[in-house]
Design a protein around this motif. Structure first.
Motif, PDB file in Angstrom:
ATOM      1  N   ARG A  18     -32.763  17.280 -27.112  1.00 50.57           N
ATOM      2  CA  ARG A  18     -32.208  16.022 -28.333  1.00 50.57           C
ATOM      3  C   ARG A  18     -33.034  15.162 -28.456  1.00 50.57           C
ATOM      4  NH1 ARG A  18     -29.550  12.811 -26.879  1.00 50.57           N
ATOM      5  NH2 ARG A  18     -28.066  13.338 -24.898  1.00 50.57           N
ATOM      6  N   LEU A  19     -32.814  14.374 -29.714  1.00 49.34           N
ATOM      7  CA  LEU A  19     -33.730  12.975 -30.050  1.00 49.34           C
ATOM      8  C   LEU A  19     -32.627  12.128 -29.257  1.00 49.34           C
ATOM      9  CD1 LEU A  19     -33.541  13.184 -33.700  1.00 49.34           C
ATOM     10  CD2 LEU A  19     -35.288  12.561 -32.377  1.00 49.34           C
ATOM     11  N   PHE A  20     -32.895  11.171 -28.576  1.00 44.98           N
ATOM     12  CA  PHE A  20     -31.826  10.281 -27.761  1.00 44.98           C
ATOM     13  C   PHE A  20     -31.291   9.374 -29.056  1.00 44.98           C
ATOM     14  CE2 PHE A  20     -35.615  10.474 -25.137  1.00 44.98           C
ATOM     15  CZ  PHE A  20     -34.714  10.314 -23.779  1.00 44.98           C
ATOM     16  N   GLN A  21     -29.937   9.313 -28.085  1.00 42.75           N
ATOM     17  CA  GLN A  21     -29.054   8.444 -28.646  1.00 42.75           C
ATOM     18  C   GLN A  21     -28.556   7.413 -27.762  1.00 42.75           C
ATOM     19  OE1 GLN A  21     -27.604  10.220 -31.734  1.00 42.75           O
ATOM     20  NE2 GLN A  21     -28.914  12.012 -31.032  1.00 42.75           N
ATOM     21  N   PRO A  22     -27.943   6.300 -28.969  1.00 45.27           N
ATOM     22  CA  PRO A  22     -27.548   5.408 -28.525  1.00 45.27           C
ATOM     23  C   PRO A  22     -26.508   5.172 -27.034  1.00 45.27           C
ATOM     24  CG  PRO A  22     -26.972   4.855 -31.003  1.00 45.27           C
ATOM     25  CD  PRO A  22     -28.268   6.494 -30.449  1.00 45.27           C
TER      26      PRO A  22
END
Length: 184
Positions: A18-22
């Motif tokens: 998945r895309l990285f999250q903060p």
């Protein structure tokens, strides 16, 4: 491999890419602030402060949207545990891209790098119509080369003393794979 276009995730048997999250920034910092990862990667700084993780992740969504690069967090499909990262560039005019990955040292030897790399190769061959994928590793890091081999990549050559890092020269070993569905 199962790709979800809406949330831009790739699912494998064990992993969710998945895309990285903060909120991943602290774990990225902790994993990357590791001398063993630093010495086997081309551009990762050491020490690796939180600001590096934040600035690196800040570019991912735009790069994905503009089809420049696809960078994914490698996570456990069930627990959500972050294991590392896998990404691939998009050289649109050449119909190819360079694959790169890292796995947090605590998770080495469990096959996560291979599973994630295979999934990304399949993703770009089926979803992005790449003709070819290539990757490179330091000769001093043969485990990375084993991942490339397990993904069906073939050895293409070695650039002798190509990189100067940590007061010595490193050979760079290249691997590549052509999309088996590609028309010549």
């Amino acid at each position: 491999m199962n790709y979800n276009r809406i949330d831009r995730t790739v699912e494998t048997d064990r992993l969710l890419l998945r895309l990285f999250q903060p909120e991943d920034a602290y774990e990225v910092r902790d994993y990357c602030n590791n001398y063993n990862i630093y010495r086997s990667t081309l551009t990762l700084p050491y020490p690796y402060p939180l600001e590096c993780a934040v600035s690196w992740m800040a570019t991912h969504e735009q790069n994905f949207d503009l089809d420049r690069m696809y960078e994914f967090a490698i996570t456990d499909k069930t627990s959500g545990q972050l294991y590392g990262a896998v990404g691939i560039s998009n050289h649109q005019s050449y119909h190819n891209g360079e694959l790169a990955y890292w796995i947090g040292e605590a998770h080495w030897g469990q096959g996560y790098g291979t599973e994630a790399a295979r999934a990304v190769i399949e993703f770009v061959f089926t979803e992005k119509n790449y003709h070819r994928v290539y990757a490179r590793h330091f000769a001093s890091n043969p485990a990375s080369g084993k991942i490339m081999q397990k993904c069906g990549m073939s050895y293409e050559g070695t650039l002798k003393d190509h990189i100067y890092k940590i007061d010595s020269y490193e050979d760079i070993v290249y691997y590549g794979i052509v999309n088996p569905e590609a028309q010549r």
